[in-house]
Design a protein around this motif. Structure first.
Motif, short mmCIF file in Angstrom:
data_model
loop_
_atom_site.label_atom_id
_atom_site.label_comp_id
_atom_site.label_asym_id
_atom_site.label_seq_id
_atom_site.Cartn_x
_atom_site.Cartn_y
_atom_site.Cartn_z
N HIS A 89 -3.72 -1.26 7.09
CA HIS A 89 -4.95 -1.52 6.52
C HIS A 89 -5.94 -2.27 7.52
CE1 HIS A 89 -4.86 0.91 2.75
NE2 HIS A 89 -3.65 0.20 2.35
N ASP B 76 -4.87 4.50 0.82
CA ASP B 76 -4.26 4.52 -0.67
C ASP B 76 -4.73 5.41 -1.65
OD1 ASP B 76 -3.02 1.92 -0.12
OD2 ASP B 76 -4.72 0.77 -0.79
N HIS C 149 2.14 -2.04 -6.11
CA HIS C 149 2.03 -0.65 -5.75
C HIS C 149 2.57 0.29 -6.97
CE1 HIS C 149 1.86 -2.33 -1.85
NE2 HIS C 149 1.25 -1.04 -1.39
N HIS D 74 -1.24 2.67 -7.21
CA HIS D 74 -1.62 3.46 -6.10
C HIS D 74 -0.34 3.80 -5.22
CE1 HIS D 74 -1.88 -0.55 -3.93
NE2 HIS D 74 -1.77 0.03 -3.19
N HIS E 1 0.55 4.14 -1.41
CA HIS E 1 0.13 3.70 -0.07
C HIS E 1 0.98 4.38 1.12
CE1 HIS E 1 -0.57 0.78 3.23
NE2 HIS E 1 0.73 1.00 3.69
#
Ligand SMILES: [Zn+2]
Length: 210
Positions: A136, A147, A199, A202, A204
């Motif tokens: 990111h 995400d 996580h 979301h 990733h």
């Protein structure tokens, strides 16, 4: 070309392949009926293809293409590292890795799952408790990450669909393993994070030009 009303061994193979991908055609009886059509449409939606329920050249290539035939033969039989699972393209910024991520975003979009984060500058990286090793982080100029805000069973469904589209073994879900694929002649390492620390709300997807 296979369509409603088609019959025979090609339809049986189609039904078996759809089932192995998690798209239930209602059995492999060699008859292309409404349930097979619905399964084809679901596959087309997941792959970002035109959704017409007809197995024409694009859908056929996506389902049976030589580079991913091995994978589609069964869920325990995966595409080898270093091969393009099909239908992916490099492009955009960040060493082309942005373009490689597009398929994942298309899959999320088809499920109504929103993008919640992409590249982050240093201040944002610190704010969210991430680090400068992350795909990111804007300082990593050959990497891109997205995400997708989702939880529970829908998160698992999204992670599986993304894994399948990128040829990532489903067994990588729940690990930090990276998987290397070749897209447009360039090697990219892909990391799919779901149900590992941080996580659970979301999914990733991180892509990095190798
Ligand atoms: Zn992320």
């Amino acid at each position: 070309m296979l369509n409603v009303g088609s019959r025979g061994s090609d339809v049986t193979r189609l039904q078996q392949t759809l089932a192995s991908r998690g798209f239930n055609p209602g059995g492999a009886d060699g008859v292309f009926g409404p349930r097979t059509k619905a399964a084809v449409q679901a596959f087309q939606r997941a792959r970002g293809l035109g959704v017409d329920g007809v197995v024409g050249p694009n859908t056929s290539r996506s389902l049976f293409g030589s580079s991913d035939r091995k994978y589609y033969d069964g869920v325990s039989d995966f595409a080898p590292a270093g091969t393009n699972p099909g239908g992916l393209h490099a492009g955009g910024g960040w060493g082309g890795s942005q373009g490689v991520s597009d398929r994942a975003t298309a899959i999320a979009h088809s499920m109504g799952v929103p993008v919640t984060s992409t590249k982050r500058n240093l201040a944002d990286t610190i704010r969210v408790g991430s680090n400068t090793g992350s795909d990111h982080y804007t300082g990593n100029t050959n990497a891109y990450a997205v995400d997708y805000g989702v939880s529970g069973a829908r998160g698992t469904e999204l992670a599986r669909r993304i894994a399948d589209a990128y040829g990532i073994p489903r067994s990588n879900i729940g690990t930090y393993n990276r998987h290397t694929i070749t897209v447009d002649g360039q090697r990219y390492s892909v990391q799919l994070l779901w149900q590992v620390a941080g996580h659970y709300d979301h999914v990733h997807v991180g892509i990095r030009r190798a």
